[in-house]
Design an enzyme around this catalytic site. Sequence first.
Site, mmCIF file in Angstrom:
data_model
loop_
_atom_site.group_PDB
_atom_site.id
_atom_site.type_symbol
_atom_site.label_atom_id
_atom_site.label_comp_id
_atom_site.label_asym_id
_atom_site.label_seq_id
_atom_site.Cartn_x
_atom_site.Cartn_y
_atom_site.Cartn_z
ATOM 1 N N LYS A 117 0.844 -1.048 -0.008
ATOM 2 C CA LYS A 117 -0.109 -0.254 -0.144
ATOM 3 C C LYS A 117 0.729 1.524 0.058
ATOM 4 O O LYS A 117 0.298 2.304 -0.338
ATOM 5 C CB LYS A 117 -1.001 -0.141 1.049
ATOM 6 C CG LYS A 117 -2.115 -0.988 0.931
ATOM 7 C CD LYS A 117 -3.371 -0.635 1.737
ATOM 8 C CE LYS A 117 -4.282 -1.589 1.416
ATOM 9 N NZ LYS A 117 -5.874 -1.683 1.952
ATOM 10 N N LYS A 198 -5.222 -9.540 -6.589
ATOM 11 C CA LYS A 198 -6.266 -9.865 -5.538
ATOM 12 C C LYS A 198 -7.339 -9.024 -6.252
ATOM 13 O O LYS A 198 -7.115 -7.848 -6.505
ATOM 14 C CB LYS A 198 -5.755 -9.493 -4.240
ATOM 15 C CG LYS A 198 -6.906 -9.944 -3.104
ATOM 16 C CD LYS A 198 -6.560 -9.616 -1.628
ATOM 17 C CE LYS A 198 -6.696 -8.114 -1.567
ATOM 18 N NZ LYS A 198 -6.541 -7.434 -0.186
ATOM 19 N N LYS A 201 -11.575 -4.148 -2.899
ATOM 20 C CA LYS A 201 -12.477 -3.090 -3.161
ATOM 21 C C LYS A 201 -11.731 -1.908 -3.769
ATOM 22 O O LYS A 201 -12.466 -0.971 -4.349
ATOM 23 C CB LYS A 201 -12.658 -2.605 -1.576
ATOM 24 C CG LYS A 201 -13.660 -3.558 -0.881
ATOM 25 C CD LYS A 201 -14.380 -2.908 0.507
ATOM 26 C CE LYS A 201 -14.106 -3.669 1.749
ATOM 27 N NZ LYS A 201 -12.725 -3.612 2.347
HETATM 28 P P1 TYM Z 1 -11.095 -5.796 4.333
HETATM 29 O O1 TYM Z 1 -12.177 -4.798 4.413
HETATM 30 O O2 TYM Z 1 -10.070 -5.667 3.176
HETATM 31 O O3 TYM Z 1 -11.877 -7.158 3.816
HETATM 32 C C1 TYM Z 1 -12.868 -7.726 4.520
HETATM 33 C C2 TYM Z 1 -12.866 -9.419 4.527
HETATM 34 O O4 TYM Z 1 -12.843 -9.801 3.075
HETATM 35 C C3 TYM Z 1 -11.497 -10.481 2.712
HETATM 36 N N1 TYM Z 1 -11.248 -10.457 1.435
HETATM 37 C C4 TYM Z 1 -11.134 -11.323 0.507
HETATM 38 N N2 TYM Z 1 -11.331 -12.767 0.653
HETATM 39 C C5 TYM Z 1 -11.011 -13.548 -0.647
HETATM 40 N N3 TYM Z 1 -10.789 -12.991 -1.640
HETATM 41 C C6 TYM Z 1 -10.492 -11.506 -1.735
HETATM 42 N N4 TYM Z 1 -10.147 -11.174 -2.960
HETATM 43 C C7 TYM Z 1 -10.759 -10.931 -0.831
HETATM 44 N N5 TYM Z 1 -10.488 -9.443 -0.527
HETATM 45 C C8 TYM Z 1 -11.112 -9.324 0.827
HETATM 46 C C9 TYM Z 1 -10.581 -10.192 3.630
HETATM 47 O O5 TYM Z 1 -9.563 -11.100 4.016
HETATM 48 C C10 TYM Z 1 -11.623 -9.675 4.895
HETATM 49 O O6 TYM Z 1 -11.775 -10.926 5.757
HETATM 50 N N6 TYM Z 1 -7.718 -5.497 8.102
HETATM 51 C C11 TYM Z 1 -9.095 -6.090 7.869
HETATM 52 C C12 TYM Z 1 -10.245 -5.457 8.482
HETATM 53 C C13 TYM Z 1 -9.997 -5.822 10.062
HETATM 54 C C14 TYM Z 1 -10.289 -6.947 10.560
HETATM 55 C C15 TYM Z 1 -10.047 -6.960 12.025
HETATM 56 C C16 TYM Z 1 -10.654 -8.606 10.200
HETATM 57 C C17 TYM Z 1 -9.973 -4.944 10.806
HETATM 58 N N7 TYM Z 1 -9.787 -5.454 12.015
HETATM 59 C C18 TYM Z 1 -10.206 -7.778 13.076
HETATM 60 C C19 TYM Z 1 -10.651 -9.372 11.035
HETATM 61 C C20 TYM Z 1 -10.513 -8.983 12.490
HETATM 62 C C21 TYM Z 1 -9.287 -5.381 6.162
HETATM 63 O O7 TYM Z 1 -8.985 -4.579 5.903
HETATM 64 O O8 TYM Z 1 -10.546 -6.330 5.670
#
Ligand code: TYM
Length: 334
Positions: A117, A198, A201
């Site tokens: 990032k 990947k 969003k």
């Molecule tokens: P975030 O908002 O990027 O994504 C939310 C969830 O979606 C999953 N994900 C995917 N799974 C499969 N294939 C993909 N291409 C894909 N893109 C996204 C992510 O793995 C995630 O589970 N850091 C985290 C948010 C967070 C969090 C937490 C998660 C903050 N605190 C505590 C678990 C526990 C994040 O940016 O997710």
Amino acid sequence: MTMRVFSGIKPSGDPTFGNYSGGFRQYAATQDIAAAEGGQAFFCIVDLHAITVEYEPAELRRRTLDIAAMLFATGLDPARSIVFVQSHVEAHAEAAWLLSAVTSYGQLGRMTQFKEKREGQEFVSAALFSYPTLMAGDILLYRTTTVPIGDDQRQHLELARDIAARFNARFGDTFVLPEGVFPEVGARIMDLQDPGDKMGKTGSSEAGTIRMLDAPDVIRRKVRSAVTDSGRDVVRSPEKPGVTNLIEILSVATGEPPEAVESRYDGQGYGPFKQDVAEALVELLVPIQARYEELRADETELHRLLAIGAEKARGEAAPVLETMYERMGFARPQ
Ligand code: TYM
């Protein structure tokens, strides 16, 4: 030990089928397992995480409600799960600061997501660097045993476990070491135009990203133009990342095992296969979109549900935060 589930999703960018695969569908599934075992599940819209990169304040406010509506539309039940906004529970910001004392600076610098990032950015915030400490706090504040996530969060979860272990060693046994739950199929959904990347969003190509709210014709067009590989074989293989990704997408959308998909389409060429992938996505997403529109239209109700979630989350997090302060030696107000 009773099962305590925690996961979070950032209100940045429009949610994608990748979020469905690693996020939404796993949230609904783990909610059911936790309920069956007499446990508790927490799902958090992590707005504090969304400010670590460039963003629009007005959009953050809107997207926070968008994600709330999507969480309910994909099956979270506010009567069973605690669904809330991270910034509504002040303990998260406090826990992050306390835990930064037991977080390794070197380890933060080695986080793949941080390295990706910051790439090409003129301004890299300190928040982007310390993001995984905030995430560790999210998880640890609820004595979480189980964290449903996609593959891209694996390294962050490992770090959270290291932080918990270091806190326990330094200040006495306080935290459970949380375990990740990753989908067997679809733990990493890839960009349809660039299957080495990947589906995200933000960051992935628009043409290669299926959004939860894409109209059926947009979905069909994106799948039709998905990059495949030469040949006719519908099989998963490292040499065929595009086809492998489409097989996983179809499997996630229908629940059919990937092996069954492979044997059904093998040798038929990519035309009918892609058409079926598109229709499976349309069939999955159209009812979710209808529920979403209904829920999203009533902001008062969304705020009401989130207020209930925050109230419950505050009650759960407060004693854990207090224990952290006490074990760390703070003279607490009497
Ligand atoms: P975030 O908002 O990027 O994504 C939310 C969830 O979606 C999953 N994900 C995917 N799974 C499969 N294939 C993909 N291409 C894909 N893109 C996204 C992510 O793995 C995630 O589970 N850091 C985290 C948010 C967070 C969090 C937490 C998660 C903050 N605190 C505590 C678990 C526990 C994040 O940016 O997710």
